[in-house]
Every structure is written in structure tokens, then in C-alpha cells.
Motif scaffolding. Sequence first.
Motif, PDB file in Angstrom:
ATOM      1  N   ASP A 207      54.797  32.149   4.178  1.00 28.63           N
ATOM      2  CA  ASP A 207      54.503  33.018   3.034  1.00 28.63           C
ATOM      3  C   ASP A 207      54.668  32.322   1.682  1.00 28.63           C
ATOM      4  O   ASP A 207      54.118  32.785   0.676  1.00 28.63           O
ATOM      5  CB  ASP A 207      55.412  34.254   3.059  1.00 28.63           C
ATOM      6  CG  ASP A 207      55.052  35.228   4.163  1.00 28.63           C
ATOM      7  OD1 ASP A 207      53.933  35.128   4.697  1.00 28.63           O
ATOM      8  OD2 ASP A 207      55.901  36.077   4.512  1.00 28.63           O
ATOM      9  N   ARG A 208      55.437  31.237   1.645  1.00 29.63           N
ATOM     10  CA  ARG A 208      55.722  30.563   0.381  1.00 29.63           C
ATOM     11  C   ARG A 208      54.743  29.420   0.126  1.00 29.63           C
ATOM     12  O   ARG A 208      54.120  28.892   1.051  1.00 29.63           O
ATOM     13  CB  ARG A 208      57.152  30.014   0.390  1.00 29.63           C
ATOM     14  CG  ARG A 208      58.217  31.085   0.402  1.00 29.63           C
ATOM     15  CD  ARG A 208      59.598  30.508   0.648  1.00 29.63           C
ATOM     16  NE  ARG A 208      59.993  29.547  -0.381  1.00 29.63           N
ATOM     17  CZ  ARG A 208      61.112  28.824  -0.321  1.00 29.63           C
ATOM     18  NH1 ARG A 208      61.925  28.928   0.730  1.00 29.63           N
ATOM     19  NH2 ARG A 208      61.411  27.992  -1.292  1.00 29.63           N
ATOM     20  N   SER A 209      54.639  29.001  -1.113  1.00 25.82           N
ATOM     21  CA  SER A 209      53.763  27.886  -1.452  1.00 25.82           C
ATOM     22  C   SER A 209      54.410  26.561  -1.078  1.00 25.82           C
ATOM     23  O   SER A 209      55.642  26.449  -0.984  1.00 25.82           O
ATOM     24  CB  SER A 209      53.452  27.878  -2.948  1.00 25.82           C
ATOM     25  OG  SER A 209      54.598  27.485  -3.694  1.00 25.82           O
ATOM     26  N   VAL A 210      53.589  25.557  -0.867  1.00 23.07           N
ATOM     27  CA  VAL A 210      54.088  24.220  -0.561  1.00 23.07           C
ATOM     28  C   VAL A 210      54.957  23.701  -1.698  1.00 23.07           C
ATOM     29  O   VAL A 210      56.043  23.140  -1.467  1.00 23.07           O
ATOM     30  CB  VAL A 210      52.910  23.258  -0.283  1.00 23.07           C
ATOM     31  CG1 VAL A 210      53.399  21.813  -0.197  1.00 23.07           C
ATOM     32  CG2 VAL A 210      52.197  23.651   1.006  1.00 23.07           C
ATOM     33  N   ASP A 211      54.511  23.867  -2.923  1.00 21.96           N
ATOM     34  CA  ASP A 211      55.275  23.373  -4.074  1.00 21.96           C
ATOM     35  C   ASP A 211      56.660  24.012  -4.136  1.00 21.96           C
ATOM     36  O   ASP A 211      57.659  23.340  -4.425  1.00 21.96           O
ATOM     37  CB  ASP A 211      54.517  23.654  -5.376  1.00 21.96           C
ATOM     38  CG  ASP A 211      53.292  22.778  -5.540  1.00 21.96           C
ATOM     39  OD1 ASP A 211      53.183  21.769  -4.804  1.00 21.96           O
ATOM     40  OD2 ASP A 211      52.443  23.101  -6.393  1.00 21.96           O
ATOM     41  N   ASP A 212      56.733  25.302  -3.866  1.00 22.78           N
ATOM     42  CA  ASP A 212      58.007  26.017  -3.901  1.00 22.78           C
ATOM     43  C   ASP A 212      58.952  25.499  -2.818  1.00 22.78           C
ATOM     44  O   ASP A 212      60.137  25.248  -3.063  1.00 22.78           O
ATOM     45  CB  ASP A 212      57.737  27.508  -3.711  1.00 22.78           C
ATOM     46  CG  ASP A 212      58.996  28.353  -3.838  1.00 22.78           C
ATOM     47  OD1 ASP A 212      59.854  28.021  -4.687  1.00 22.78           O
ATOM     48  OD2 ASP A 212      59.122  29.344  -3.100  1.00 22.78           O
ATOM     49  N   LYS A 255      49.296  23.701   6.699  1.00 21.69           N
ATOM     50  CA  LYS A 255      50.569  23.848   5.990  1.00 21.69           C
ATOM     51  C   LYS A 255      51.484  22.670   6.288  1.00 21.69           C
ATOM     52  O   LYS A 255      52.130  22.110   5.396  1.00 21.69           O
ATOM     53  CB  LYS A 255      51.251  25.161   6.414  1.00 21.69           C
ATOM     54  CG  LYS A 255      52.430  25.593   5.542  1.00 21.69           C
ATOM     55  CD  LYS A 255      51.959  25.911   4.131  1.00 21.69           C
ATOM     56  CE  LYS A 255      52.986  26.625   3.282  1.00 21.69           C
ATOM     57  NZ  LYS A 255      52.995  28.082   3.450  1.00 21.69           N
ATOM     58  N   LYS A 258      50.363  19.400   4.541  1.00 22.16           N
ATOM     59  CA  LYS A 258      50.626  19.474   3.097  1.00 22.16           C
ATOM     60  C   LYS A 258      52.103  19.287   2.795  1.00 22.16           C
ATOM     61  O   LYS A 258      52.474  18.624   1.818  1.00 22.16           O
ATOM     62  CB  LYS A 258      50.122  20.800   2.541  1.00 22.16           C
ATOM     63  CG  LYS A 258      48.605  20.884   2.436  1.00 22.16           C
ATOM     64  CD  LYS A 258      48.156  22.267   1.971  1.00 22.16           C
ATOM     65  CE  LYS A 258      46.630  22.322   1.839  1.00 22.16           C
ATOM     66  NZ  LYS A 258      46.162  23.690   1.498  1.00 22.16           N
TER      67      LYS A 258
END
Length: 307
Positions: A207-212, A255, A258
Amino acid sequence: MNNTLGNQYDNSLVSNAFGFMRFPVNFQPYDCDAEWVITGVPFDAATSGRPGSRLGPGAIRQISTHLAWEGCRWPWTFDLRQRLKVIDCGDLVYAFGDSQDLTDKLQAHAEKLLANGKRMLTFGGDHYVTLPLLRAHAKYFGKMALVHFDAHTDTYSNGPTFDHGTMFHHAPKEGLIDPAHSVQIGIRTEFDASLGFNVLDAAQVNDRSVDDIIAQVKQIVGDLPVYLTFDIDCLDPAHAPGTGTPVIGGLTTDKATKLVRALQGLNIVGMDLVEVAPGYDQSDLTSLAAATLALDMLHVQAVNKGE
């Protein structure tokens, strides 16, 4: 082809028809000029689920030939061979069925490579192989942070001495890794939080972004040397059916790649990729995912090295 490794390392490796990504094959890895050495460990005697990961190293190497034709592997903008000296030294030889012999031989092999200034990318085999590798790396780098991709934490305390689900119960107790600076990514099975690992379960990772996620990983790890281990069952079985203990609800290959590519800047001192069991694979999906992830791991090392 016979190998001629000297002294106590005589007959410790065997030949392969080709190396991973068609990198040079070298059965004298300790004294060559390579920076990273690939070793296969065909071992699955510590498996609790479906066996077959002893065939993983060969399957990863074979499918990697389909990735070798690109000079610059997308999305990277450079030819890895121009940035990083990589060889494949074949598969570790040990007395099949003898887990203690495997443990001793793998640790000795790793220690000799590290003593000669090499870094290691290791293909399992089941995940137990990470424990002797951690023991060898801790001798040279001290206590490390662990960045661990998996469906399972492998911190279980109720297994036998040689078990692919207990390595990260033993490793912190042996002083090899620091759980407070380690992170486990993609977990979606029961785990004991008492050891202090930072767990990013699969539901939140999806659910979270890669950057986060990467920002949190880097904050957790800090400036410690990092050992990176990737159990292929971190991926959802739709993307990696060929493994011994598949668990639904995992990461996609998009995911996962990345996240691995974003590990640039970490002081990664050793890496492994484990638990590919090609007998359960479909159209080589799992082997292809593993080979691609391993290739991205090496690209990260090339970026960390610089021009």
C-alpha cells in the motif's frame, strides 16, 4: 572440466557450462581481480516445506542468458560489465546430506573470498545458507544490519539446528546482526516481535510508495554495513510459484525490483538470493524473477562504486 583449487580448497567447487549472465567462470576466485564473486549453493536439506531449491542456482544461471543480450539493462543507463568486475565461481561442493559439512565449507569459502578483498553474491539453496554467510561476513565487517525480503521472518526458535526458518533467531544471539537496525520486508506469516526486528509486512508494503518505504529502511539501517538477503517467496506466488513455502498476498515483481533498485547508497557488504525451487515453477517465472533481482543487486553495487 576439473577445477584445481589449492590446499584445503581442493575439489571445493565444480564447473558449470556457463556463468550467471555469461560472466566469466573462474574456479580460482580467491586470487583473481574480480570485485564480486557469484557462488551457487545447491542445498535444501534444511527445508521445512517442499524441497527442490538445491536446483535453484542452475535455474537462475540458465534463465539469465535471456537477460545477457542487453548492453545496458533497462532501466539502468550503463553497461554493468564496464563498471563492475564480476565472476561466477560455480557451485560449492560438500558432502550431500551433511548439513554440518555444508555449514563449514560455505563459511570457509566465504571467509577466504572476503580475506582476499572480494564481495559475494550467493545463490541458494534454501535460506539456511545465509547463517554461515553471516558468520563469515561478521568476522570482517563486525555486527551488521540485515535487509531481509521474505514472506517469513525466519526468527523461529523451535526448529532444529539446521533449519531455514531459524537463522535470524540465531544470528542476533551470536552477535552477527543488530535487529534494531535491521528491517524485514514483505512478511505475511506469524512472527515473534521480541527480538526487536523492524517488520514491514506485505500489506503495508503493497500500500505504501517505494520512496516512503526506502526512506524508512535507510533511517533504520543508518551507517551500519548491510547484508542483503532476498527469499524469493517474498514475491506473491502469482509472480514466483517456484518456491518451497509460497504464501499469497506478497509483493509483485514490479514493487520488489523498484525497492531493490532504490537501495543505492547503503553500504551493502554481502548479498544472497535463495529458495528458488524450479520443479514447482511455471514457464521459468520464478527463475526469471530471481535472475532479474540478482542483476539489479549488482547494478546497485556498480552505482555505489561510482564511475
